[in-house]
Design an enzyme around this catalytic site. Structure first.
Site: not given
Ligand code: GLN
Length: 494
Positions: A81, A156, A180
């Site tokens: 990532k 994400s 994410s």
């Molecule tokens: N979808 C969640 C957010 O937008 C989690 C994102 C994540 O785990 N980095 O914050």
């Protein structure tokens, strides 16, 4: 054989490399060719790193030839990532503001991966600063789901999940602040683990919400995920929240099954409003399967989890507003040109450098932390966080693990939720409680829904329950088997 090496899971590849049946270089070339073939459709990577991968692979081959005994994943390609720093490689966090940022050091996770000998084939796409559930918030454009390229891979860490599902790498690294790793794993039909807070070092991870962020693995099998987690876990004096204890052996008990294990079905996170029928059906079947395998499965109600989402969307933005204050055009990355003074430079840098969702979070977080509102918003959210932790503790008096869906729906269409932040935030309803509790969870594929798309089964456990989670997930996988390969694989199953 060489041409089809990309079809094999990590442990098999590493075995073949260690036995010198194939070289790490051949394995990497097979995956680079695979990337060339399918990346135009999937767009999993912001920055492909073929030269880095080749250099790492030849290092592995040289060490093996010299008789060194390397780790159990040596030579297996990996998608990283693009929020973890790699010395000398552009690291963007999916943001324009870090669009040209080249870190002068490796994240601890990256140093560990170098030791483990997993060649990094690319920096994978993500929602900007990991804020999102679809990768549509990336400044570099969305990634696509290998099961249906008109759909999102989740987020994400969607690029890492899509890369693993499309077999561009058998291994991926993501981060999980509110889901994410697990949500994209579910939507792409791969395995993803959110480790206990503090198990994996955050040094060199670009921060989003520091009390929640954790790094973890993606793979196509539970065993591969366990091996990758073992490779990256462990104490790091450079991260003050890193757990000092030695890491438990995660593979020793992985085949031991679920006989006698007490598993609670978290009723509110399996079905009801917002849950797709096919998701609920597959998750219920998974619970029955675990019961048939000897687990003691019972229902449990977790009503306070209903407030977790609201609490998260105050706590995470509050921490983000503080963490992202450092992007001022002076110290890191992008700087707007031609400003009359430093105040204008600073405000234009941030206006031009950040995307809409990041700005929304910074504003929400700044508001929630401001004098006069702090107790009503941030303070209340912290109280809810405590209630969620207590609810978990109560549940773990009766159960070893909790079971739920990972995501209430399968992969949605690109664009479908892009203008509706609330609908997007609801993707995280099942995953967020674990982050608030600093605990561990895994998502493992449990079938296809009525729309033919993958469904993820989530198993949640108390802090440091990774070995138990992996054992239960492996028992499920051993009995259920694997999903069919996504259409993008072409002829021939994995
Ligand atoms: N979808 C969640 C957010 O937008 C989690 C994102 C994540 O785990 N980095 O914050």
């Amino acid at each position: 054989m060489t041409a089809d090496l990309w079809r094999l899971p990590a442990a098999e590849l590493a075995g073949a490399i260690a036995r010198r049946e194939v070289s790490a270089a051949e394995v990497v070339e097979s995956h680079l060719a695979r990337i060339e073939a399918v990346e135009p459709e999937v767009r999993a990577f912001i920055t492909p790193t073929p030269e880095l991968a080749r250099a790492q692979a030849s290092d592995v081959d040289r060490r093996i030839a010299a008789g060194e005994r390397l780790g159990p994943l040596a030579g297996v390609p990996l998608a990283l990532k693009d929020i973890l720093c790699v010395d000398g490689v552009r690291t963007t966090a999916g943001s324009r503001i870090l669009g040209e940022f080249v870190p002068p050091y490796d994240a601890t996770v990256v140093s560990r991966l170098r030791e483990a000998g997993t060649p990094i084939v690319g920096k994978a796409n993500l929602d900007e600063f990991a804020m999102g559930s679809s990768t549509e918030n990336s400044a570099f454009g969305p990634s696509r789901n290998p099961w249906d390229t008109t759909r999102v891979p989740g987020g994400s860490s969607g690029g890492s999940a899509a890369a693993v599902a499309a077999a561009m790498a058998p291994l991926g690294i993501g981060t999980d602040t509110g889901g994410s790793i697990r949500q994209p794993a579910a939507l792409c039909g791969v395995v993803g683990v959110k480790p206990t807070y503090g198990l994996v070092s955050r040094y060199g991870l670009i921060a989003f919400a520091s009390s929640l962020d954790q790094v973890g693995p993606f793979a196509r099998t539970v065993r591969d995920a366990a091996l990758l987690l073992e490779a990256i876990a462990g104490h790091d004096p450079r991260d003050s929240t890193s757990i000092p204890d030695p890491v438990a052996d995660l593979t020793a008990t992985i085949e031991d099954g679920v006989s006698g294990m007490r598993i609670g079905v978290a009723r509110e996170l399996v079905g009801g409003e917002g849950f797709q029928a096919g998701v609920t059906a597959r998750v219920r079947e998974a619970a029955d399967r675990l019961a048939a395998l000897g687990a003691e499965v019972d229902e449990v109600s977790v009503p306070t989890f209903g407030y977790a989402l609201s609490a998260y969307y105050l706590i995470a933005p509050a921490e983000c507003s503080s963490n992202l204050a450092r992007y001022d055009g002076v110290r890191y990355g992008y700087r707007a040109a031609g400003a009359a003074d430093v105040v204008e430079m600073n405000s234009r840098t941030r206006a031009e450098g950040f995307g809409d969702e990041v700005k929304r979070r910074i504003m929400l977080g700044t508001y929630a932390l401001s004098a006069g509102y702090y107790d009503a918003y941030y303070g209340k959210a912290q109280q809810v966080r405590t209630l969620v932790i207590r609810e978990f503790e109560r549940a773990y008096e009766r159960f070893d693990l909790l079971l739920s869906a990972t995501s209430p729906t399968t992969a949605f269409k690109i664009g479908e939720r892009a203008d509706d932040p609330l609908a997007m935030y609801l993707s995280d309803v099942c995953t967020i409680p674990t982050n608030l509790a600093g605990a561990a969870a895994i998502s493992v594929p449990c079938g296809l829904a009525e729309d033919g798309l993958p469904v993820g089964l989530q198993l949640m456990g108390p802090p440091l329950s990774e070995a138990t989670l992996l054992r239960a997930a492996r028992a499920f996988e051993r009995d259920f088997g694997f999903l069919p390969a996504p259409p993008l694989w072409g002829e021939g199953a994995p």
